[in-house]
Design a protein around this motif. Structure first.
Motif, PDB file in Angstrom:
ATOM      1  N   LEU A 133     -29.051  81.640  47.699  1.00 43.73           N
ATOM      2  CA  LEU A 133     -29.187  82.418  46.458  1.00 43.73           C
ATOM      3  C   LEU A 133     -29.347  81.499  45.251  1.00 43.73           C
ATOM      4  CD1 LEU A 133     -26.600  85.337  46.663  1.00 43.73           C
ATOM      5  CD2 LEU A 133     -28.964  85.274  47.426  1.00 43.73           C
ATOM      6  N   THR A 149     -22.430  97.884  45.839  1.00 37.42           N
ATOM      7  CA  THR A 149     -22.829  96.534  45.419  1.00 37.42           C
ATOM      8  C   THR A 149     -23.204  95.685  46.633  1.00 37.42           C
ATOM      9  OG1 THR A 149     -21.346  96.673  43.529  1.00 37.42           O
ATOM     10  CG2 THR A 149     -22.067  94.477  44.159  1.00 37.42           C
ATOM     11  N   VAL A 175     -17.834  81.635  52.565  1.00 38.59           N
ATOM     12  CA  VAL A 175     -17.876  82.555  51.430  1.00 38.59           C
ATOM     13  C   VAL A 175     -16.928  83.711  51.692  1.00 38.59           C
ATOM     14  CG1 VAL A 175     -19.431  83.705  49.828  1.00 38.59           C
ATOM     15  CG2 VAL A 175     -20.355  82.080  51.454  1.00 38.59           C
ATOM     16  N   LEU A 228     -20.298  79.005  48.843  1.00 36.36           N
ATOM     17  CA  LEU A 228     -21.174  79.886  48.085  1.00 36.36           C
ATOM     18  C   LEU A 228     -22.371  80.220  48.979  1.00 36.36           C
ATOM     19  CD1 LEU A 228     -21.147  77.798  44.799  1.00 36.36           C
ATOM     20  CD2 LEU A 228     -20.136  80.066  45.018  1.00 36.36           C
ATOM     21  N   TYR A 229     -23.235  81.097  48.513  1.00 33.17           N
ATOM     22  CA  TYR A 229     -24.437  81.416  49.285  1.00 33.17           C
ATOM     23  C   TYR A 229     -25.505  80.372  49.008  1.00 33.17           C
ATOM     24  CZ  TYR A 229     -22.495  86.042  50.137  1.00 33.17           C
ATOM     25  OH  TYR A 229     -21.707  87.081  50.540  1.00 33.17           O
ATOM     26  N   SER A 271      -9.712  93.085  41.905  1.00 28.95           N
ATOM     27  CA  SER A 271     -10.704  92.885  40.845  1.00 28.95           C
ATOM     28  C   SER A 271     -10.118  92.144  39.649  1.00 28.95           C
ATOM     29  CB  SER A 271     -11.241  94.242  40.377  1.00 28.95           C
ATOM     30  OG  SER A 271     -11.924  94.872  41.428  1.00 28.95           O
ATOM     31  N   GLN A 298     -18.452  77.011  41.600  1.00 25.85           N
ATOM     32  CA  GLN A 298     -17.380  77.701  42.299  1.00 25.85           C
ATOM     33  C   GLN A 298     -16.253  78.087  41.325  1.00 25.85           C
ATOM     34  OE1 GLN A 298     -17.276  77.136  46.209  1.00 25.85           O
ATOM     35  NE2 GLN A 298     -16.333  79.133  46.010  1.00 25.85           N
ATOM     36  N   LYS A 335     -18.129 101.912  44.589  1.00 27.85           N
ATOM     37  CA  LYS A 335     -18.974 101.041  43.763  1.00 27.85           C
ATOM     38  C   LYS A 335     -19.145  99.669  44.431  1.00 27.85           C
ATOM     39  CE  LYS A 335     -19.016  99.291  39.104  1.00 27.85           C
ATOM     40  NZ  LYS A 335     -18.148  99.010  37.986  1.00 27.85           N
ATOM     41  N   LYS A 336     -18.047  99.167  44.994  1.00 26.70           N
ATOM     42  CA  LYS A 336     -18.127  97.859  45.654  1.00 26.70           C
ATOM     43  C   LYS A 336     -18.972  97.934  46.931  1.00 26.70           C
ATOM     44  CE  LYS A 336     -13.925  95.830  43.779  1.00 26.70           C
ATOM     45  NZ  LYS A 336     -12.621  95.211  44.042  1.00 26.70           N
ATOM     46  N   TYR A 366     -23.483  88.461  41.654  1.00 28.10           N
ATOM     47  CA  TYR A 366     -23.030  89.246  42.812  1.00 28.10           C
ATOM     48  C   TYR A 366     -21.513  89.177  42.957  1.00 28.10           C
ATOM     49  CZ  TYR A 366     -22.421  90.646  47.716  1.00 28.10           C
ATOM     50  OH  TYR A 366     -21.997  91.249  48.874  1.00 28.10           O
ATOM     51  N   LEU A 367     -20.962  87.955  42.888  1.00 31.62           N
ATOM     52  CA  LEU A 367     -19.511  87.807  43.068  1.00 31.62           C
ATOM     53  C   LEU A 367     -18.741  88.515  41.951  1.00 31.62           C
ATOM     54  CD1 LEU A 367     -19.348  84.111  44.348  1.00 31.62           C
ATOM     55  CD2 LEU A 367     -19.149  86.221  45.688  1.00 31.62           C
ATOM     56  N   ARG A 372     -19.832  91.182  40.341  1.00 27.00           N
ATOM     57  CA  ARG A 372     -19.975  92.628  40.566  1.00 27.00           C
ATOM     58  C   ARG A 372     -19.023  93.110  41.671  1.00 27.00           C
ATOM     59  NH1 ARG A 372     -25.488  94.458  41.816  1.00 27.00           N
ATOM     60  NH2 ARG A 372     -24.612  96.492  41.375  1.00 27.00           N
ATOM     61  N   LEU A 373     -18.762  92.217  42.631  1.00 31.84           N
ATOM     62  CA  LEU A 373     -17.789  92.583  43.677  1.00 31.84           C
ATOM     63  C   LEU A 373     -16.396  92.744  43.091  1.00 31.84           C
ATOM     64  CD1 LEU A 373     -18.770  90.437  46.779  1.00 31.84           C
ATOM     65  CD2 LEU A 373     -19.180  92.859  46.376  1.00 31.84           C
ATOM     66  N   LYS A 374     -16.197  92.179  41.899  1.00 28.15           N
ATOM     67  CA  LYS A 374     -14.917  92.335  41.214  1.00 28.15           C
ATOM     68  C   LYS A 374     -14.974  93.537  40.267  1.00 28.15           C
ATOM     69  CE  LYS A 374     -12.680  88.525  42.594  1.00 28.15           C
ATOM     70  NZ  LYS A 374     -11.379  88.531  43.257  1.00 28.15           N
ATOM     71  N   GLY A 375     -16.008  94.333  40.405  1.00 23.93           N
ATOM     72  CA  GLY A 375     -16.079  95.571  39.643  1.00 23.93           C
ATOM     73  C   GLY A 375     -16.780  95.469  38.299  1.00 23.93           C
ATOM     74  N   MET A 376     -17.381  94.323  37.990  1.00 21.96           N
ATOM     75  CA  MET A 376     -18.056  94.172  36.698  1.00 21.96           C
ATOM     76  C   MET A 376     -19.464  94.773  36.762  1.00 21.96           C
ATOM     77  SD  MET A 376     -18.075  90.560  34.718  1.00 21.96           S
ATOM     78  CE  MET A 376     -16.982  90.490  33.318  1.00 21.96           C
ATOM     79  N   GLY A 377     -19.948  95.264  35.644  1.00 24.85           N
ATOM     80  CA  GLY A 377     -21.306  95.794  35.580  1.00 24.85           C
ATOM     81  C   GLY A 377     -22.323  94.660  35.676  1.00 24.85           C
ATOM     82  N   SER A 413     -12.017  89.871  47.161  1.00 31.67           N
ATOM     83  CA  SER A 413     -12.598  90.761  46.154  1.00 31.67           C
ATOM     84  C   SER A 413     -12.627  92.210  46.604  1.00 31.67           C
ATOM     85  CB  SER A 413     -14.031  90.338  45.832  1.00 31.67           C
ATOM     86  OG  SER A 413     -14.081  88.992  45.444  1.00 31.67           O
ATOM     87  N   GLN A 459     -27.711  84.399  40.331  1.00 31.27           N
ATOM     88  CA  GLN A 459     -27.716  85.572  41.218  1.00 31.27           C
ATOM     89  C   GLN A 459     -26.415  85.608  42.044  1.00 31.27           C
ATOM     90  OE1 GLN A 459     -30.825  85.194  44.127  1.00 31.27           O
ATOM     91  NE2 GLN A 459     -30.808  87.352  44.693  1.00 31.27           N
TER      92      GLN A 459
END
Lengths: 421, 298
Positions: B88, A12, A227, B84-85, B73, B141, A8-9, B96-97, B99-104, A234, B92
């Protein structure tokens, strides 16, 4: 390398990289530019096709005199009077003075002097006005050859034979595949079996580097912008690397599909079919092979670029470091001439076995004709081994390089990272 | 049940030991201070907890197990090196960050929006990160650190570069997370900044533990038997005083072992002295640290 990975990651990261890259103005521009240029060319050809022909004819007439008659002074007597079919074009003059006067007056665009010992020596002098292209074009050697041959053989041989001696070959080139299949051959065929496939191969090769370049740039920026530490806290470096490779590979593939689709739409599929059939005497098989090399080549270079890119302290430094590897991959382009002359030469084969040059080399050779199966097998094996090694080592160097700020890691540090479990 | 267990951690860089045999535990639900001067090995320790660096020796358990992608996560990490980006959009980037921790995606976006509102940046969520001021980026941040509702929060120099108002806002949010049962690890070299917030601390110097335990216990162990007082009148001639040192507007009055603070107060009242400040002097963490390092060196 961690075996356990969170799909999933990875997904993503891949979707994020894909979306943010493909929506960049520079990428949109470079993706749409070739189809746009094609469209413009088609529109121009459609609207102004007739005028264009006239224009080019007019342009040609600047150089080729309208009344392209050639004078001659015959000291042998073989060529006077001229045969009726040449009487309009070739004007005999009694001496060089008269011929020169006619040339100066513009009655003729040039003249020949055929000396008395012509039969023994074959020597003929040609005189034109000026030194430019028009002078050279005025003295069309094919036409002059035909004139001389016709008079030398006049009445001695059958006219058909005479015709053949004048024009012994109206050459058409047909490339035979190993199965000895033949096809039509004209300018279009040359274009479709030669130029377009090479262009297609070159485009695939270039796309490999453009996509791997995005990866390099992205890694460099993430490192420069700090970053990276959040990312690595993560997910694992391997997951990050895998996601990036997938996402940016998809960008390259999308570009190719868009170009291919646009080519299909614009030219009614003709050129594309020609391109594909040119690459592929066997049909779809070779296209699949080309795609496999594209994907493997991308995977190989993307991994190298990511690892090397992570070693630089800034995005620019990473790019400089990676330049060495891209240069290696462009080696086949340097020997393009020699390889085109003989796509199966020893040089071409050696470059096909070496992982750094294999993707570009094989893609080019696929564009030039059939590649022996043994070459494909050897190059695939070496490439796959090299990719496995790069993924293993690349992920480790990537992990170590990502967090080394300020200074470039030493060779010793890289070696230590590779040895670490 | 511990949130973090570290045993005999060792990490070397080019032959230098950044972390040298460090052992500690962090209990679930507590605020733990990882303190020490610059270069003490705090960030290296944190990076090992997060599996960014592999320790050369030692063992680490975080949230009950080895650190893998699933453990990551459940951790929120605010690194010392912020980033940060820039290209972006704020929301956004946060989505993204998260979601990288597994969140929908949907949950990540709505959490990000709610938190941006909380820190007063909801009007900026559609702007690109690079358009924000440095202070705003700091807050974004911090939001990125907590957007996925982590169980363990690791904050490296969290108030660095923040103005007092935003420092207060962040402290309040951290307290709320603490009340909600989250474990928080603070890492900073400015010890006074977290003194009031931490339950327990680990003070390190040159990669080794100097002080470790509940903050109150450490403070009482290092109590100086002195009072801090502010008075316009002369303090000469007070009974039971060893010496008096000036501390800004206050005086630090060191007492003899047989004298209590009450004895001094009684004398001052008898003198009818004007007193504006009187408290039993507890040493600051910084003072304790300096003393401990000096003692360690001896």
């Amino acid at each position: 390398m961690k075996v356990e990975m969170d799909v999933k990651k990875i997904w993503t990261v891949a979707t994020h990289e894909f979306v943010t890259t493909i929506t960049r103005p520079g990428v949109i521009f470079s993706t749409l530019l070739p189809p746009a240029l094609g469209l413009i060319a088609l529109v121009v050809a459609g609207l102004f096709g007739g005028q264009a022909e006239q224009f080019f004819q007019g342009l040609g007439n600047q150089f080729i005199p309208q009344d392209n008659r050639i004078g001659y002074v015959d000291h042998t007597g073989i060529f006077t009077p001229p045969l009726p079919q040449y009487a309009d074009k070739f004007i005999p003059y009694a001496d060089e003075e008269a011929a020169r006067a006619a040339l100066v007056a513009g009655d003729i665009s040039g003249y020949l002097v055929i000396p008395a010992d012509y039969m023994a020596t074959g020597k003929v002098m040609g005189y034109t006005k000026g030194r430019g292209i028009s002078g050279a074009m005025a003295m069309d050697s094919d036409e002059i050859d035909a004139f001389l041959v016709a008079h030398l053989l006049a009445g001695q041989v059958d006219p058909t034979l005479q015709q053949r001696v004048s024009h012994p070959a109206d050459m058409s080139i047909v490339a035979l595949s190993e199965r000895a299949e033949t096809g039509q051959s004209d300018v279009w065929t040359v274009l479709s079996s030669f130029v377009l496939p090479i262009m297609f191969s070159a485009m695939l090769s270039i796309t490999i580097f453009v996509s791997a370049g995005f990866l390099l740039q992205g890694v460099g920026e993430e490192k420069e912008r700090r970053v990276v530490e959040i990312l690595i806290s993560s997910l694992t470096p391997t997951e990050l690397l895998a996601g990036k490779i997938l996402g940016l590979g998809a960008v390259g593939l999308t570009q190719i599909i868009i170009w291919f689709g646009a080519g299909w739409a614009l030219l009614g599929g003709v050129a594309v079919i020609f391109a594909v059939s040119g690459i592929l005497p066997f049909g779809v098989g070779t296209l699949v092979l080309a795609l496999i090399y594209f994907l493997l080549g991308y995977l190989f270079f993307a991994t190298i670029m990511a690892a090397v890119g992570s070693l630089g302290t800034t995005a620019r430094e990473g790019q400089q470091l990676a330049g060495f590897f891209s240069m290696g991959a462009f080696v086949p382009m340097w020997f393009m001439g020699a390889i085109m002359a003989n796509p199966n030469s020893l040089l071409a084969r050696i470059l096909s076995y070496f992982p750094l040059t294999a993707p570009t080399m094989i893609l080019l050779r696929l564009g030039m004709g059939e590649v022996p199966a043994v070459d494909v097998v050897i190059s695939l094996v070496t490439l796959v081994i090299a990719i496995a090694f790069c993924l293993w080592g690349g992920a480790k160097i990537f992990r170590m390089g990502l967090l080394t700020y300020g200074k470039r890691p030493s060779i010793k540090a890289i070696w230590r990272a590779l040895r670490q479990a | 049940m511990y949130a973090v267990e570290a045993h005999n951690l060792v990490k070397e860089f080019n032959g230098l030991r950044a972390v040298d045999g460090l052992s500690f535990t962090v209990e679930r639900g507590e605020i733990f201070g990882l303190l020490g001067p610059n270069g003490a090995g705090k960030t290296t320790t944190i990076r090992m907890l997060l599996d960014i660096f592999k320790p050369d020796a030692g063992e680490i358990k975080v949230l009950g197990g080895a650190v893998d992608t699933h453990t990551k996560s459940r951790i929120g990490y605010l690194p010392e090196e912020r980033g940060l980006y820039p290209r972006l959009r704020v929301v956004q980037c946060l989505t993204y960050l998260a979601r990288l921790k597994g969140m929908g995606r949907r949950e990540a976006k709505s959490r990000a929006e709610a938190l941006l509102e909380r820190v007063g940046l909801s009007e900026w969520q559609r702007k690109r990160v690079k358009e924000l001021s440095k202070g705003m980026q700091q807050k974004v941040q911090f939001v990125a650190t907590i957007v996925h509702d982590p169980d363990l929060l690791i904050l490296d120099e969290p108030f660095q570069g923040l103005d007092p108002i935003n420092t207060d806002l962040l402290k309040e949010m951290i307290r709320e997370m603490h009340q909600a049962g989250k474990t928080i690890i603070f890492s900073t070299h400015i010890m006074g900044q977290v003194e009031q917030m931490c339950d327990r601390i680990l003070l390190i110097n040159e990669g080794q533990a100097v002080l470790y335990g509940p903050l109150a216990e450490i403070k009482s162990r290092h109590a100086q038997h002195a009072i801090l007082l502010c008075s316009d009148d002369s303090l000469e001639g007070l009974e039971g005083v060893l010496r008096i040192e000036k501390r800004g507007a206050d005086h630090l009055v060191f007492l003899r072992a047989d004298t209590s603070p009450q004895d001094i107060l009684r004398q001052l009242v008898a003198r009818e002295a004007t007193i504006t400040h009187f408290e039993v002097a507890a040493p600051s963490l910084e003072e304790i640290f300096i003393t401990a390092v000096k003692e360690g060196a001896r």
